[in-house]
Design a protein around this motif. Sequence first.
Motif, mmCIF file in Angstrom:
data_model
loop_
_atom_site.group_PDB
_atom_site.id
_atom_site.type_symbol
_atom_site.label_atom_id
_atom_site.label_comp_id
_atom_site.label_asym_id
_atom_site.label_seq_id
_atom_site.Cartn_x
_atom_site.Cartn_y
_atom_site.Cartn_z
ATOM 1 N N MET A 155 95.081 51.426 55.951
ATOM 2 C CA MET A 155 93.874 50.636 55.685
ATOM 3 C C MET A 155 93.028 51.338 54.629
ATOM 4 N N ARG A 156 92.392 50.549 53.773
ATOM 5 C CA ARG A 156 91.570 51.107 52.711
ATOM 6 C C ARG A 156 90.101 50.735 52.901
ATOM 7 N N TYR A 211 90.821 55.206 57.677
ATOM 8 C CA TYR A 211 90.810 54.510 56.389
ATOM 9 C C TYR A 211 91.145 55.464 55.243
ATOM 10 N N GLY A 253 91.780 43.507 48.534
ATOM 11 C CA GLY A 253 92.379 43.688 49.842
ATOM 12 C C GLY A 253 91.858 44.839 50.666
ATOM 13 N N GLU A 286 90.052 46.649 53.494
ATOM 14 C CA GLU A 286 89.721 46.159 54.845
ATOM 15 C C GLU A 286 88.277 46.445 55.237
ATOM 16 N N LEU A 287 87.648 47.424 54.607
ATOM 17 C CA LEU A 287 86.277 47.807 54.950
ATOM 18 C C LEU A 287 85.487 48.115 53.684
ATOM 19 N N PRO A 319 86.089 41.427 54.167
ATOM 20 C CA PRO A 319 86.337 42.707 54.844
ATOM 21 C C PRO A 319 85.258 42.982 55.878
ATOM 22 N N LYS A 320 85.538 43.947 56.757
ATOM 23 C CA LYS A 320 84.481 44.428 57.644
ATOM 24 C C LYS A 320 83.420 45.126 56.802
ATOM 25 N N LYS A 357 88.224 35.264 52.760
ATOM 26 C CA LYS A 357 88.670 36.431 53.517
ATOM 27 C C LYS A 357 87.716 37.573 53.232
#
Length: 340
Positions: free
Chosen positions: A1-2, A32, A57, A59-60, A84-85, A82
């Motif tokens: 995850m990035r 992350y 892309g 995720e956070l 991200p958090k 879409k």
Amino acid sequence: MRARLIYNPTSGKEALKKSIVDILNVMEQAGYEASAFATTPEPNSAKKEAKRAALDGFELVVAAGGDGTINEVINGIAGLEKRPKLAIIPGGTTNDFARALRIPRDNFVEAAKVILKNQTIHSDIGKAGETYFMNIAAGGYLTELTYEVPSHLKSLFGYLAYLVKGAEMLPRVKPIEMKLEYDDGVYEGKASMFFLGLTNSIGGFEKISPDAQLDDGKFSLIIVKTANVIEIMHLVALMINGGKHVNDPRIIYVKTSKLYADAIDPDFRMMINLDGEYGGDAPMTFENLKQHIEIYANLDEIPESAVSGEAEKASDEFIKQVEKLTNEDIDGDGKISNED
């Protein structure tokens, strides 16, 4: 995850920059692959980077800075299908959104460690036209206070700066003929301001919208019908004293998922305030986007009511000023005498 850290290098009198390595380490501990981006003076720098990271892309996205930086990051991701958090590291003067999420506001690394608790909330976000906001939207003479407090005074004196400037501005407050359409009704008449709140923390005070919830899909709408100086000061005193202003007949306090606001006089310009900054002119439509963004929050603390030391000082100072007022200080129009 990035994860992408987007930070304002000038926040906290540039103290935030010194904590970047430690913050990135916390993000790595959370699982992350972390990287950082320092915002620039270019307009919408944080917004553009947040959107780029989301589309790439990540995720956070971690927003580090004042409410302005956080607002930009939210505007960068809120319009995407879409998203991200989001995590927040507060570094500004008021940090209202972070206060509502119970994120530490006096230590950047401790704020980052909220991510390690792995607790999130799907938070409501407001939309005004094509712009998003996380905490407040407002219009009317009273909202001009936010624009008129110089940034250096906000940094030095925090809430007290707003208080002093507010006392100076109150004699100039005038009613505006407004049309406000909300879920269960319409208000057409004079008001000194309307206010839409998403959280219970505004300007460091947690009683303006005492029953606000972060994820119920509803704004707290407040319409202040009076423009009389002493009445406004009395309403603020009621607000400080346990949020009792919401039951006052000079206030309309309702929950609504949307609002249409306009000035009845077509020649009058009603500026709209979004999260403390100018956000365009009425007419404007506001919509609550229920549970729109997943945000890391300190859920163990959110049910508890907490007020910062600065806010307490500001509250005490305001109450003292109200107590000083006497009938001799105010003329028949509710204006404060300049004799003292």
